[in-house]
Design an enzyme around this catalytic site. Structure first.
Site, short mmCIF file in Angstrom:
data_model
loop_
_atom_site.label_atom_id
_atom_site.label_comp_id
_atom_site.label_asym_id
_atom_site.label_seq_id
_atom_site.Cartn_x
_atom_site.Cartn_y
_atom_site.Cartn_z
N LEU A 1 0.82 -1.26 0.03
CA LEU A 1 0.12 0.13 0.09
C LEU A 1 0.66 1.26 -0.05
O LEU A 1 0.42 2.32 0.05
CB LEU A 1 -0.81 -0.20 1.10
CG LEU A 1 -1.84 -1.21 1.36
CD1 LEU A 1 -2.75 -1.15 2.33
CD2 LEU A 1 -2.70 -1.53 0.31
N CYS A 2 1.99 1.04 -0.08
CA CYS A 2 3.03 2.28 -0.06
C CYS A 2 3.14 2.69 -1.62
O CYS A 2 3.26 2.03 -2.51
CB CYS A 2 4.39 1.76 0.18
SG CYS A 2 5.64 3.20 0.47
N HIS A 3 3.01 3.96 -1.83
CA HIS A 3 2.73 4.81 -3.23
C HIS A 3 4.07 4.77 -3.87
O HIS A 3 5.07 5.15 -3.30
CB HIS A 3 2.00 6.14 -3.09
CG HIS A 3 0.82 6.25 -2.78
ND1 HIS A 3 0.31 6.23 -1.35
CD2 HIS A 3 -0.27 6.21 -3.65
CE1 HIS A 3 -0.93 6.16 -1.35
NE2 HIS A 3 -1.40 6.38 -2.85
N MET B 1 8.25 6.67 4.79
CA MET B 1 8.71 5.27 4.63
C MET B 1 9.91 4.84 3.62
O MET B 1 10.61 4.04 4.04
CB MET B 1 7.30 4.29 3.91
CG MET B 1 6.04 4.44 4.73
SD MET B 1 6.27 4.12 6.43
CE MET B 1 6.67 2.47 6.31
N GLU B 2 10.14 5.85 2.72
CA GLU B 2 11.35 5.61 1.99
C GLU B 2 12.55 5.91 2.62
O GLU B 2 13.37 5.20 2.57
CB GLU B 2 11.30 6.70 0.79
CG GLU B 2 10.28 6.03 -0.37
CD GLU B 2 8.57 6.43 0.16
OE1 GLU B 2 8.09 6.06 -0.74
OE2 GLU B 2 8.36 7.12 0.93
N ASP C 1 25.30 -7.35 7.78
CA ASP C 1 25.80 -8.25 6.78
C ASP C 1 27.23 -8.33 6.54
O ASP C 1 28.01 -9.34 6.51
CB ASP C 1 24.82 -8.33 5.53
CG ASP C 1 25.43 -9.45 4.44
OD1 ASP C 1 25.25 -10.73 4.79
OD2 ASP C 1 25.72 -9.05 3.29
#
EC number: 4.6.1.17
Length: 158
Positions: free
Chosen positions: A75-77, A113-114, A128
């Site tokens: 649902l993230c544009h 969100m980005e 890592d």
């Protein structure tokens, strides 16, 4: 449920319709950290990691991740990002790698969100790249620091 923008009136998940919103300059800054043993941090500072330059790789991974947030988060544009910067610095006092991401766009929805995705993936990349010599590392304190643009204007969290 009306306060939750990603749910419709019946409680079903939906992508928010941002079509009627104005395009504005939007920016988000997020931070996080990777805690490690002091000797691991020293090797990282010296560029003595078995897999190569962990900090440069983490910066690139963070930038790439910001561009892929809609592929990872339902649902993230998808957005046309105009700027992504990932800063990675070492803090000997706390034996941490401090990560900060700044993301900008001109559009109808924000870039929180980005920015959070960029920090998360940069931290995972540090993990890592260093895990061969330190399995005790911990990723933490990933959070939004501030955002600006759009209806809510500027929000400063720290």
């Amino acid at each position: 449920m009306s306060d939750l923008t990603h749910l419709d009136e019946t409680g079903k998940a939906r992508m928010v319709d941002v079509g009627a919103r104005d395009d504005t300059l939007r920016e988000a800054v997020a931070r996080g950290e990777v805690h490690m043993r002091p000797e691991t941090l020293q090797r990282l500072a010296a560029g003595d990691m078995p897999k190569g330059d962990a900090l440069a790789t983490a910066r690139i991974a963070g930038i790439m991740a910001a561009k892929r947030a809609p592929d990872l988060i339902p649902l993230c544009h998808p957005l046309l990002l105009t700027h992504v910067a990932v800063d990675v610095r070492l803090d000997a006092a706390t034996s941490t790698v401090q990560i900060e991401a700044t993301v900008r766009t001109v559009g109808k929805t924000g870039v929180e969100m980005e920015a959070l995705t960029a920090v998360s993936v940069a931290a995972l990349t540090v993990y890592d790249m260093c895990k061969a010599i330190d399995r005790t590392m911990q990723i933490g304190a990933i959070r939004l620091v501030r955002k600006s643009g759009g209806r809510s204007g500027e929000i400063v969290c720290e």
